[in-house]
Design an enzyme around this catalytic site. Structure first.
Site, PDB file in Angstrom:
ATOM      1  N   SER A 121       3.130  -2.148  10.673  1.00  0.00           N
ATOM      2  CA  SER A 121       4.571  -2.047  10.949  1.00  0.00           C
ATOM      3  C   SER A 121       5.302  -3.350  10.643  1.00  0.00           C
ATOM      4  O   SER A 121       6.159  -3.801  11.421  1.00  0.00           O
ATOM      5  CB  SER A 121       4.811  -1.613  12.401  1.00  0.00           C
ATOM      6  OG  SER A 121       4.302  -0.304  12.616  1.00  0.00           O
ATOM      7  N   HIS A 142      -9.890   0.336   4.937  1.00  0.00           N
ATOM      8  CA  HIS A 142      -8.645   0.692   5.616  1.00  0.00           C
ATOM      9  C   HIS A 142      -8.939   1.736   6.685  1.00  0.00           C
ATOM     10  O   HIS A 142      -9.754   2.641   6.489  1.00  0.00           O
ATOM     11  CB  HIS A 142      -7.630   1.232   4.603  1.00  0.00           C
ATOM     12  CG  HIS A 142      -6.240   1.314   5.151  1.00  0.00           C
ATOM     13  ND1 HIS A 142      -5.841   2.322   6.005  1.00  0.00           N
ATOM     14  CD2 HIS A 142      -5.158   0.508   4.987  1.00  0.00           C
ATOM     15  CE1 HIS A 142      -4.574   2.132   6.330  1.00  0.00           C
ATOM     16  NE2 HIS A 142      -4.142   1.044   5.726  1.00  0.00           N
ATOM     17  N   GLU A 201      -5.334  -5.385  10.496  1.00  0.00           N
ATOM     18  CA  GLU A 201      -4.387  -4.307  10.737  1.00  0.00           C
ATOM     19  C   GLU A 201      -4.763  -3.565  12.023  1.00  0.00           C
ATOM     20  O   GLU A 201      -5.606  -2.664  11.998  1.00  0.00           O
ATOM     21  CB  GLU A 201      -4.378  -3.316   9.573  1.00  0.00           C
ATOM     22  CG  GLU A 201      -3.845  -3.887   8.270  1.00  0.00           C
ATOM     23  CD  GLU A 201      -3.550  -2.780   7.275  1.00  0.00           C
ATOM     24  OE1 GLU A 201      -2.410  -2.691   6.825  1.00  0.00           O
ATOM     25  OE2 GLU A 201      -4.461  -1.990   6.969  1.00  0.00           O
ATOM     26  N   GLU A 206      -7.426   4.254   7.703  1.00  0.00           N
ATOM     27  CA  GLU A 206      -7.198   5.650   7.328  1.00  0.00           C
ATOM     28  C   GLU A 206      -8.353   6.220   6.515  1.00  0.00           C
ATOM     29  O   GLU A 206      -8.594   7.425   6.520  1.00  0.00           O
ATOM     30  CB  GLU A 206      -5.871   5.773   6.568  1.00  0.00           C
ATOM     31  CG  GLU A 206      -4.678   5.509   7.470  1.00  0.00           C
ATOM     32  CD  GLU A 206      -3.373   5.279   6.743  1.00  0.00           C
ATOM     33  OE1 GLU A 206      -2.343   5.154   7.416  1.00  0.00           O
ATOM     34  OE2 GLU A 206      -3.380   5.227   5.495  1.00  0.00           O
ATOM     35  N   ASN A 212       0.863  -1.173   0.000  1.00  0.00           N
ATOM     36  CA  ASN A 212       0.000   0.000   0.000  1.00  0.00           C
ATOM     37  C   ASN A 212       0.906   1.230   0.000  1.00  0.00           C
ATOM     38  O   ASN A 212       1.469   1.599   1.034  1.00  0.00           O
ATOM     39  CB  ASN A 212      -0.909  -0.004   1.233  1.00  0.00           C
ATOM     40  CG  ASN A 212      -1.835   1.197   1.264  1.00  0.00           C
ATOM     41  OD1 ASN A 212      -1.902   1.978   0.315  1.00  0.00           O
ATOM     42  ND2 ASN A 212      -2.559   1.357   2.356  1.00  0.00           N
ATOM     43  N   LEU A 213       1.042   1.867  -1.157  1.00  0.00           N
ATOM     44  CA  LEU A 213       1.947   3.006  -1.281  1.00  0.00           C
ATOM     45  C   LEU A 213       1.350   4.294  -0.729  1.00  0.00           C
ATOM     46  O   LEU A 213       2.034   5.313  -0.646  1.00  0.00           O
ATOM     47  CB  LEU A 213       2.357   3.192  -2.748  1.00  0.00           C
ATOM     48  CG  LEU A 213       3.037   1.980  -3.399  1.00  0.00           C
ATOM     49  CD1 LEU A 213       3.559   2.349  -4.779  1.00  0.00           C
ATOM     50  CD2 LEU A 213       4.167   1.438  -2.535  1.00  0.00           C
ATOM     51  N   LYS A 214       0.063   4.256  -0.403  1.00  0.00           N
ATOM     52  CA  LYS A 214      -0.626   5.400   0.204  1.00  0.00           C
ATOM     53  C   LYS A 214      -0.388   6.667  -0.629  1.00  0.00           C
ATOM     54  O   LYS A 214      -0.420   6.621  -1.849  1.00  0.00           O
ATOM     55  CB  LYS A 214      -0.204   5.554   1.665  1.00  0.00           C
ATOM     56  CG  LYS A 214      -0.463   4.277   2.484  1.00  0.00           C
ATOM     57  CD  LYS A 214      -0.293   4.473   3.956  1.00  0.00           C
ATOM     58  CE  LYS A 214      -0.585   3.172   4.686  1.00  0.00           C
ATOM     59  NZ  LYS A 214      -0.515   3.317   6.159  1.00  0.00           N
ATOM     60  N   GLY A 273       1.961   2.183  10.973  1.00  0.00           N
ATOM     61  CA  GLY A 273       2.870   3.307  10.833  1.00  0.00           C
ATOM     62  C   GLY A 273       3.492   3.796  12.115  1.00  0.00           C
ATOM     63  O   GLY A 273       4.119   4.856  12.157  1.00  0.00           O
TER      64      GLY A 273
END
Length: 232
Positions: A187, A85, A151, A87, A6-8, A157
């Site tokens: 992480s 997700h 997650e 976020e 996941n390159l976000k 992160g």
């Protein structure tokens, strides 16, 4: 083992071109890798990895300002999507919207990577399984192209990964609910990927920060590959 990146909100078209080049030069036909770049970096190049979408709106197209619909993803051959997700949830995506996204993705026949996870207060209160069970009620656990990514929000992160015992315990619980492949994210790094890979019900990892650099992402795969080789 599945490796998802996941390159976000990272990589431009130019930098993703270099990122993809490094992966293509080092991956083999047996590697199961999916990369979720930002929309602006999607390309029409044939890669040794699959392209996925970090987000989408449950529509073909239409009057949805700022959104990305199926017609746009189809143009790039995207067949895998992230849903749920943390976020995105924190930005206000409701359970109703997540259900709409899930149902739309099922009709489209996409591979769905459905993310679930608890925050630190839930975890410390010992309510993790109860909390995750509620999130899982939102979707069809029998969908054939479903992957579930556990997650824990407190580990995303932060550099603080859940312990092997914690991950194993949660994945065993999720396995009781579904036969879908199970992933861990939070992480993930070279120091813990080997132990994570050894967990029986862990079928892969959804990697954030450690996947943003292609060389570091490949190093995760090498650690697992060498571990499997040494054990065989």
């Amino acid at each position: 083992m599945k490796f998802l990146a996941n390159l976000k909100c990272n990589h431009t078209r130019a930098s993703f071109r270099e990122y993809a080049k490094i992966l293509d030069e080092n991956l083999s036909a047996n590697d199961d890798v999916t990369v979720f770049p930002p929309f602006s970096a999607l390309d029409l190049v044939a890669h040794k990895f699959k392209l996925g979408a970090q987000n989408f709106y449950p529509c073909e197209s239409g009057a949805h300002t700022g959104e990305i619909g199926k017609a746009m993803l189809d143009e790039f051959g995207v067949k895998s999507v992230l849903i749920g997700h943390s976020e995105r949830r924190e930005l206000g995506e409701s359970e109703e919207l997540l259900r709409a996204k899930f149902g739309f993705a099922v009709k489209a026949g996409w591979q769905i990577v459905y993310c679930i996870g608890e925050n630190l207060s839930v975890n410390e209160a010992g309510r993790t399984k109860e909390f995750l069970a509620e999130q899982l009620k939102n979707i069809d656990l029998g969908y054939k192209r479903l992957l579930i990514a556990y997650e824990p929000i407190w580990a995303i992160g932060t550099g603080k990964s859940a312990s092997t015992e914690q991950i194993e315990n949660v994945l065993n619980f999720i396995r009781e609910q579904t036969s879908a492949p199970l992933l861990y994210g939070g992480s993930v790094n070279v120091a813990n990927i080997g132990r994570i890979a050894d967990i029986e019900n862990c079928d892969g990892v959804l990697v954030g920060t450690a996947s943003w650099d292609a060389t570091k992402f490949l190093e995760l795969m090498r650690v697992v590959s060498h571990r499997y080789t040494s054990l065989s």
